[in-house]
Enzyme design. Structure first.
Site, PDB file in Angstrom:
ATOM      1  N   TYR A  37       0.848  -1.209   0.000  1.00 28.98           N
ATOM      2  CA  TYR A  37       0.000   0.000   0.000  1.00 28.98           C
ATOM      3  C   TYR A  37       0.882   1.258   0.000  1.00 28.98           C
ATOM      4  O   TYR A  37       0.617   2.233  -0.708  1.00 28.98           O
ATOM      5  CB  TYR A  37      -0.933  -0.024   1.216  1.00 28.98           C
ATOM      6  CG  TYR A  37      -1.528   1.329   1.568  1.00 28.98           C
ATOM      7  CD1 TYR A  37      -2.415   1.967   0.709  1.00 28.98           C
ATOM      8  CD2 TYR A  37      -1.173   1.978   2.756  1.00 28.98           C
ATOM      9  CE1 TYR A  37      -2.936   3.215   1.026  1.00 28.98           C
ATOM     10  CE2 TYR A  37      -1.696   3.217   3.079  1.00 28.98           C
ATOM     11  CZ  TYR A  37      -2.570   3.837   2.205  1.00 28.98           C
ATOM     12  OH  TYR A  37      -3.070   5.075   2.510  1.00 28.98           O
ATOM     13  N   ARG A 177      -4.208   0.652  -8.293  1.00 34.09           N
ATOM     14  CA  ARG A 177      -2.983   0.093  -7.700  1.00 34.09           C
ATOM     15  C   ARG A 177      -3.173  -1.407  -7.604  1.00 34.09           C
ATOM     16  O   ARG A 177      -3.896  -1.892  -6.735  1.00 34.09           O
ATOM     17  CB  ARG A 177      -2.720   0.722  -6.342  1.00 34.09           C
ATOM     18  CG  ARG A 177      -2.458   2.202  -6.505  1.00 34.09           C
ATOM     19  CD  ARG A 177      -2.560   3.000  -5.255  1.00 34.09           C
ATOM     20  NE  ARG A 177      -2.935   4.364  -5.598  1.00 34.09           N
ATOM     21  CZ  ARG A 177      -3.560   5.198  -4.781  1.00 34.09           C
ATOM     22  NH1 ARG A 177      -3.866   4.813  -3.562  1.00 34.09           N
ATOM     23  NH2 ARG A 177      -3.878   6.406  -5.186  1.00 34.09           N
ATOM     24  N   LYS A 265      -2.386  20.798  -5.558  1.00 29.94           N
ATOM     25  CA  LYS A 265      -1.480  19.635  -5.536  1.00 29.94           C
ATOM     26  C   LYS A 265      -1.847  18.635  -6.623  1.00 29.94           C
ATOM     27  O   LYS A 265      -3.010  18.252  -6.733  1.00 29.94           O
ATOM     28  CB  LYS A 265      -1.560  18.946  -4.170  1.00 29.94           C
ATOM     29  CG  LYS A 265      -0.714  17.672  -4.070  1.00 29.94           C
ATOM     30  CD  LYS A 265      -0.720  17.124  -2.653  1.00 29.94           C
ATOM     31  CE  LYS A 265       0.213  15.960  -2.483  1.00 29.94           C
ATOM     32  NZ  LYS A 265      -0.297  14.691  -2.979  1.00 29.94           N
ATOM     33  N   HIS A 289       1.514  12.316  -7.621  1.00 30.85           N
ATOM     34  CA  HIS A 289       0.987  11.520  -6.508  1.00 30.85           C
ATOM     35  C   HIS A 289       1.913  10.324  -6.243  1.00 30.85           C
ATOM     36  O   HIS A 289       1.470   9.250  -5.850  1.00 30.85           O
ATOM     37  CB  HIS A 289      -0.427  11.029  -6.831  1.00 30.85           C
ATOM     38  CG  HIS A 289      -1.375  10.986  -5.668  1.00 30.85           C
ATOM     39  ND1 HIS A 289      -2.361  11.902  -5.466  1.00 30.85           N
ATOM     40  CD2 HIS A 289      -1.496  10.113  -4.636  1.00 30.85           C
ATOM     41  CE1 HIS A 289      -3.065  11.598  -4.383  1.00 30.85           C
ATOM     42  NE2 HIS A 289      -2.540  10.507  -3.855  1.00 30.85           N
ATOM     43  N   ASP A 320       7.065  17.101  -5.463  1.00 28.65           N
ATOM     44  CA  ASP A 320       7.131  15.803  -4.790  1.00 28.65           C
ATOM     45  C   ASP A 320       7.148  14.715  -5.858  1.00 28.65           C
ATOM     46  O   ASP A 320       7.137  15.008  -7.053  1.00 28.65           O
ATOM     47  CB  ASP A 320       6.007  15.616  -3.758  1.00 28.65           C
ATOM     48  CG  ASP A 320       4.653  15.224  -4.358  1.00 28.65           C
ATOM     49  OD1 ASP A 320       4.583  14.567  -5.416  1.00 28.65           O
ATOM     50  OD2 ASP A 320       3.625  15.565  -3.732  1.00 28.65           O
ATOM     51  N   ARG A 344       6.480   8.741   0.769  1.00 28.98           N
ATOM     52  CA  ARG A 344       6.946   7.417   1.193  1.00 28.98           C
ATOM     53  C   ARG A 344       8.168   7.496   2.094  1.00 28.98           C
ATOM     54  O   ARG A 344       8.292   6.697   3.035  1.00 28.98           O
ATOM     55  CB  ARG A 344       7.267   6.554  -0.024  1.00 28.98           C
ATOM     56  CG  ARG A 344       6.045   6.186  -0.849  1.00 28.98           C
ATOM     57  CD  ARG A 344       6.450   5.241  -1.952  1.00 28.98           C
ATOM     58  NE  ARG A 344       5.352   4.938  -2.853  1.00 28.98           N
ATOM     59  CZ  ARG A 344       5.006   5.703  -3.882  1.00 28.98           C
ATOM     60  NH1 ARG A 344       5.667   6.830  -4.119  1.00 28.98           N
ATOM     61  NH2 ARG A 344       4.000   5.360  -4.659  1.00 28.98           N
TER      62      ARG A 344
END
Ligand SMILES: Cc1cc2nc3c(=O)[nH]c(=O)nc-3n(C[C@H](O)[C@H](O)[C@H](O)COP(=O)(O)O)c2cc1C
Length: 397
Positions: A37, A177, A265, A289, A320, A344
C-alpha cells in the site's frame, strides 16, 4: 567499543543510514499488503520508476569558491521553514504505525517543517492541533460543490488553526494500484488468503494494531463520525473523495471563501500552473501523486524548469514524487522549485522506527542536503535558487 543496542527500534535508528535502507527496514516490519500500500504505484508502475530516473537524468557541475553554512532555512507561504522540505499528506497512516499521523506531526514539529494532514487521516485534525500548536499545519481539503458543506469544513479547519489548504487535482478517479487489488486492500477491504498469510508473518505489527484503537477517518466531511473502517457509509465517503465533476469554478469558490493559503497539488502541466496564478492561489505542488494515480504521467522534474519560466516568481512551486535523497532536493531547487515534499520516505521511517524513525529520515535528508550544497558550492537556499542553472546540467547534453 560501542555498547550493543538491544531494542529493535534502537538497532534500526543506529544502523540504517539512508532512505532506501529505511524502505528495506519497513519491508521487514510491515505485512506484505501494508508495505505494498505504501510502496506501490498505479498499473505497470512506469511513472513510479520514472520518478527516480527523472532525478538521475540531472548531474551537478560544482562551482569552486568558499562556502559558509550552508543555510538551509527558507520561507514557505510566508513562514520560516528550517528546510526547503515539507511532509505531504498520506491517508490511513495508522495502518503503518499505531501512532499514525501524531507520530509524523511530532517529527515535523521537532524538525521545524510543515506537515499536510490528509483528509483521509486516521486522527482528528483537532488532536494534531492540540498536541502540536506550533507546528505549521496544512490540511488536505477535498473540494465539494455543496457550498454549505464547504463552509462547515472550512470553519473546522480555521477553528483548529490550519494555515493552508492543499487541494488535489489528481484524484478525478482512484488510480488502479494492482498490488492493493491483489492484496485485497480495496474499498471496502477484501482480505485474501495471501494477505492473511502476510499479516500472520508479521506478528509484531499485528499485536501493535490489535492493542491500538480501531482505524477511523474522523476528518471526512463535517462529521465527527464515529463510523469505523468497515461501515459502508464510510467507504462511500472515501470513494467520494475521487470526483471527476470538479473544476476551476470550484477552486475559485474556495479561493473566495478561504482567507488562508491554498496549495494546488497534483499537476505538472504548465498551463494549469499559469491558471492557478491567475485565480490567486499561493503555491502549486507539482506532483504525480508518487506514481499512484495516472500511470505514464510525466514527473514534476520533466516540466519544472518550463513551469518556473512561465510563471516567474508569481507563485511558490513545490516538487514531490520520488524524493529519496538530499541531492534530489538540490536538483529540484536548482531547476526552480521553492521546496520539496516527501511521502513514502517518511512512511518508511515511521514503519521501521515510529516517530523517531520519521525524525531520522528528515535528519538524513537534511544532512545530505547540506553536504550536497557544500560540494556543489552554494551557501544558502536563496543562492541555490539564484545560481541553479550554473550548477546543474542534463546528463548527456
Ligand atoms: C500511502 C500513501 C498515501 C497517500 N495519501 C495521500 C492523500 O491522502 N492525499 C494526497 O494528496 N496525497 C496522498 N499521497 C501522495 C503523497 O502526498 C505524495 O504526493 C507522494 O507520496 C509523493 O511521492 P513519494 O512517495 O515518492 O515521495 C499518498 C502517498 C502514499 C505513499
Amino acid at each position: 567499543m560501542k555498547a550493543p543496542v538491544v531494542s529493535r527500534q534502537g538497532r534500526v535508528l543506529a544502523n540504517v543510514h539512508n532512505v532506501p535502507e529505511y524502505r528495506a527496514a519497513a519491508r521487514r516490519v510491515l505485512p506484505r499488503g501494508i508495505f505494498d500500500y505504501v510502496d506501490g504505484g498505479a498499473e505497470d508502475e512506469v511513472t513510479l520508476r520514472h520518478n527516480r530516473d527523472a532525478f538521475d537524468r540531472w548531474g551537478f557541475m560544482p562551482v569552486w569558491g568558499p562556502v559558509t553554512g550552508p543555510d538551509t532555512t527558507t520561507t514557505l507561504l510566508g513562514r520560516t521553514s528550517a528546510l526547503p522540505l515539507a511532509l505531504s499528506p498520506t491517508g490511513a497512516t495508522r495502518l503503518i504505525h499505531p501512532e499514525g499521523e501524531l507520530a509524523v506531526a511530532r517529527a515535523a514539529d521537532v524538525a521545524g517543517v510543515s506537515y499536510g494532514l490528509a483528509g483521509l487521516s486516521t486522527v482528528p485534525m483537532e488532536s494534531v492541533a492540540d498536541q502540536f500548536p506550533d507546528l505549521d499545519r496544512w490540511f488536505n481539503f477535498g473540494l465539494t460543490s455543496d457550498r454549505g458543506h464547504m463552509k462547515a469544513k472550512l470553519d473546522r479547519c480555521a477553528a483548529s488553526g490550519y494555515r493552508a489548504l492543499t487541494v488535489n487535482v489528481d484524484i478525478r478517479a482512484l488510480g488502479s494500484r494492482e498490488r492493493d487489488r491483489r492484496n485485497g486492500l480495496t474499498a471496502p477491504p477484501r482480505l485474501t488468503l495471501s494477505s492473511l498469510i502476510g499479516i500472520a508473518a508479521r506478528p509484531r505489527w499485528w499485536v501493535n494494531s490489535l492493542r491500538a484503537e480501531g482505524i477511523r477517518f474522523p476528518n471526512l466531511e463535517a462529521s465527527d463520525s464515529n463510523d469505523s473502517m468497515v461501515s459502508p457509509s464510510m467507504w462511500q465517503q472515501i470513494l467520494g473523495h475521487s470526483d471527476s465533476s470538479k473544476g476551476w469554478d470550484d477552486l475559485e469558490a474556495l479561493r473566495a471563501a478561504w482567507p488562508g493559503r491554498i496549495v494546488l497539488k497534483g499537476c505538472v502541466n504548465p498551463d494549469d500552473i499559469v491558471r492557478a496564478v491567475s485565480i490567486g492561489l499561493d503555491a502549486v505542488q507539482l506532483s504525480n501523486h508518487g506514481g499512484r494515480q495516472l500511470d505514464h504521467m510525466l514527473s514534476p522534474m520533466d516540466l519544472l524548469r518550463e513551469s518556473r519560466q512561465r510563471v516567474g516568481n508569481d507563485i511558490e512551486l513545490y516538487v514531490d514524487s520520488g524524493i529519496r535523497r538530499g541531492s534530489d532536493i538540490v536538483k529540484a531547487l536548482a531547476l526552480g522549485a521553492d521546496a520539496c515534499s516527501i511521502g513514502r520516505a517518511y512512511l518508511y521511517g515511521l514503519a521501521a522506527a515510529g516517530s523517531p524513525g520519521v525524525s531520522r529520515v528528515i535528519e538524513i535528508l537534511a544532512d545530505e542536503l547540506r553536504r550536497t550544497m557544500t560540494l556543489v558550492g552554494v551557501s544558502s537556499v536563496a543562492e541555490l535558487k539564484e545560481r541553479g542553472s550554473e550548477v546543474l546540467r542534463e546528463v548527456g547534453r
